[in-house]
Design an enzyme around this catalytic site. Structure first.
Site, PDB file in Angstrom:
ATOM      1  CD  GLU A  84      -2.677   1.204   2.590  1.00  0.00           C
ATOM      2  OE1 GLU A  84      -3.107   0.102   2.975  1.00  0.00           O
ATOM      3  OE2 GLU A  84      -2.930   2.270   3.177  1.00  0.00           O
ATOM      4  CD  GLU A  89      -3.081   7.573   5.464  1.00  0.00           C
ATOM      5  OE1 GLU A  89      -4.024   6.854   5.821  1.00  0.00           O
ATOM      6  OE2 GLU A  89      -1.899   7.393   5.824  1.00  0.00           O
TER       7      GLU A  89
END
Length: 558
Positions: A439, A444
């Site tokens: 990932e 974020e």
């Protein structure tokens, strides 16, 4: 940095969709294959700073070792390529002690030299230099240092067109039969059988059995298919590594001869220069690092002879700044419209990490009519949850390996909000569980503090709260649009915010300090706005609803 965030809902639909067409971008068309000519070849130098920095470290293929000279001018480093060969490119990976002036020179006899490149104001760093020259010997001749120290190279690499130069070590162990003292394949170690150490897949591994393998000694061996001259062994260890072990060779798989021995194994990635002949090669562990057994992600044997299986071709690295647009969505369309289904797949359902939203089927997303996509989180009951939001991906439409992946985003502010722009390894869609697929979190932001952002990698050896990444301070990101980007190639990933480099994940550094690098394959793109959960914390009375994440565009360049 963040806890794991992976998709389970909708996987059956995603796999079914794979039967249809989707766009796969793996990089620019490869030119005629270059061969690395210098790795593992005999090398000499004008001087060395100490025994800790030998000339051989510049051609060992290990980005964590280096050659360093004495503190004087001039200095030189010479590699013997074994036979006259055409050289098309030279790569210099300088340590901070670099040369501002140097020449690259070739020779047929190691005495008379021809200059094929000259630099007078070099800036150090990583240099890839196109050259035209032929010779058996290649020399770096440094005439001016940038610092009071000597000159130092992490790697000195010569490339040429065509086949492997005589004597150049080749990967011999790929897809060869493996055997082991014991092995494990259960719920706590996914398919940890001997063959996984020889599959060139850094996310899979071999491990000794939990029932009778957490003992000394423990071993794993490979059959190279024919007698070979062994020159180098690379071990990428799991945390269950050997502190004491031998590398052994055998002609018949029964009688073994040690060609390397240590009682100071350090785990992670170990690159061993060895010399021996045999058809079989074995790692024979005699002391474990902890109470578990032995486990290896990759056991690679290099040399000549044997019966090597060619590796699958890999895409060429992009040249940054990448300018060839290979995929994009500008989110043009009428107000109230939905994302283009030819580019995006809606991903409804619940989230992970104790998130509290339900992702609806396209009900919480729309175009604003001015080229912006709006993802909206609402205080609304659906799917047994008290909040709704939106998540979408390119799993059945677009996959990419390497390039510049960027998005221009404005994030919401509020406790418990969690906007993200990220990528998931495409093998997740065919059943490989997280985090084995990998990932890449490009962006974020936590709504409780929109003056910070995170860029993080997740893999089997580093994931969740122990992911490999960085939290970085910035302006209040909720006040305007900002561009997040990742520049990704076979050497690592560099993360940018508004053109500023904020974090570098260097492949060699990760392998030598954290664990295997599992990001050299296809990934797909994801946009979502989560609510609550382990990472952002809970919503509260101050959290505004509806809250919106705005996306101006998503673009991929190579």
């Amino acid at each position: 940095m963040s806890p794991p965030r992976w998709r389970v809902a909708g996987i059956a639909a995603a796999v079914a969709a794979l039967l249809g067409g989707f766009l796969v971008v793996t990089g620019p068309p490869a030119q005629a294959a270059e061969t690395l000519l210098s790795q593992g070849r005999p090398v000499t130098a004008s001087s060395t700073e100490s025994a800790a920095f030998p000339a051989s470290s510049a051609v060992d293929g290990d980005g964590g070792t280096r050659w360093s000279s004495a503190a004087a001018d001039p200095q030189w480093l010479r590699v013997d390529l074994g036979t006259p060969v055409a050289i098309s490119r030279v790569v210099l990976r300088w340590e901070a002690a670099y040369a501002t002036a140097f020449q690259l020179q070739t020779s047929t006899d190691g005495t008379a030299w021809t200059t094929i490149h000259s630099a007078a104001n070099a800036a150090g760093g990583d240099q890839s230099i196109a050259v035209t020259g032929t010779g058996r010997y290649l020399r770096l001749h440094a005439t001016a240092r940038a610092t009071p120290w000597g000159v130092s190279l992490w790697e000195f690499q010569a490339f040429g067109e065509g086949g492997t130069a005589p004597g150049t070590p080749t990967l011999l162990s790929y897809r060869k039969p493996g055997t082991a003292s014991t092995s494990q394949s259960d719920g706590s170690c996914w398919e940890c059988t001997p063959d996984k150490a020889f599959d060139n897949d850094p996310a899979s591994r071999w491990a000794t059995s939990t029932t009778n393998g957490w003992v000394d000694p423990g071993w794993i061996a490979v059959d190279l298919g024919a007698t070979a001259r062994i020159q180098r062994v690379v071990l990428q260890w799991d945390p269950a590594y050997a502190t004491a072990y031998q590398i052994q060779v055998s002609a018949d798989g029964n009688a073994w001869t040690s060609i390397y021995s240590t009682t100071a194994g350090r785990g992670f990635k170990e690159t061993l220069t060895v010399s021996g002949t045999g058809r079989y090669v074995r790692m024979y562990g005699t002391a474990r690092s902890n109470g578990y057994g032995y486990s290896i992600y990759e056991f690679q044997v290099y040399g000549t002879g044997g019966n090597p299986t060619p590796l699958p071709p890999q895409p060429a690295d992009p040249v940054f700044p990448a300018t060839r647009l290979v995929w994009s969505d500008e989110f043009s369309g009428a107000a109230g419209g939905k994302p283009d289904p030819a580019k995006w797949r809606v991903d409804p359902g619940t989230g992970q990490n104790n998130e509290v939203q339900y992702y609806t089927n396209n009900e919480n997303v729309s175009l604003d009519g001015n080229g912006v996509l709006v993802l909206e989180a609402r205080r609304q009951t659906a799917g047994g949850r008290d909040y709704t939001s939106h998540r979408m991906n390119t799993g059945n439409t677009f996959h990419v390996q390497y390039g510049r992946i960027e998005a221009r985003v404005k994030v919401p502010k509020g406790n418990g909000l969690w906007p993200a722009f990220w990528m998931m390894g495409a093998d997740f869609l065919t059943g490989r569980p997280w985090p084995y697929n990998g990932e890449i979190d490009i962006m974020e932001v936590l709504g409780r503090n929109t003056s910070e952002a995170y860029s993080t990698l997740h893999a089997p050896a580093y994931n969740g709260a122990a992911g490999y990444g960085l939290k970085y301070a910035t302006v209040d990101l909720s006040q305007d649009f900002h561009v997040w980007a990742a520049e990704w190639d076979s050497k690592g990933i560099r993360f940018f915010l508004d053109g500023r480099l904020v974090f570098t994940a260097d492949k060699a550094t990760v392998e030598s300090t954290r664990g295997p690098w599992i990001f050299d394959h296809q990934f797909y793109l994801i946009l979502n706005l989560a609510v609550g959960g382990d990472f952002p914390g809970p919503v509260d009375a101050t959290t505004p609803f509806p809250s919106r994440m705005y996306v101006d565009y998503v673009r991929v360049y190579q």
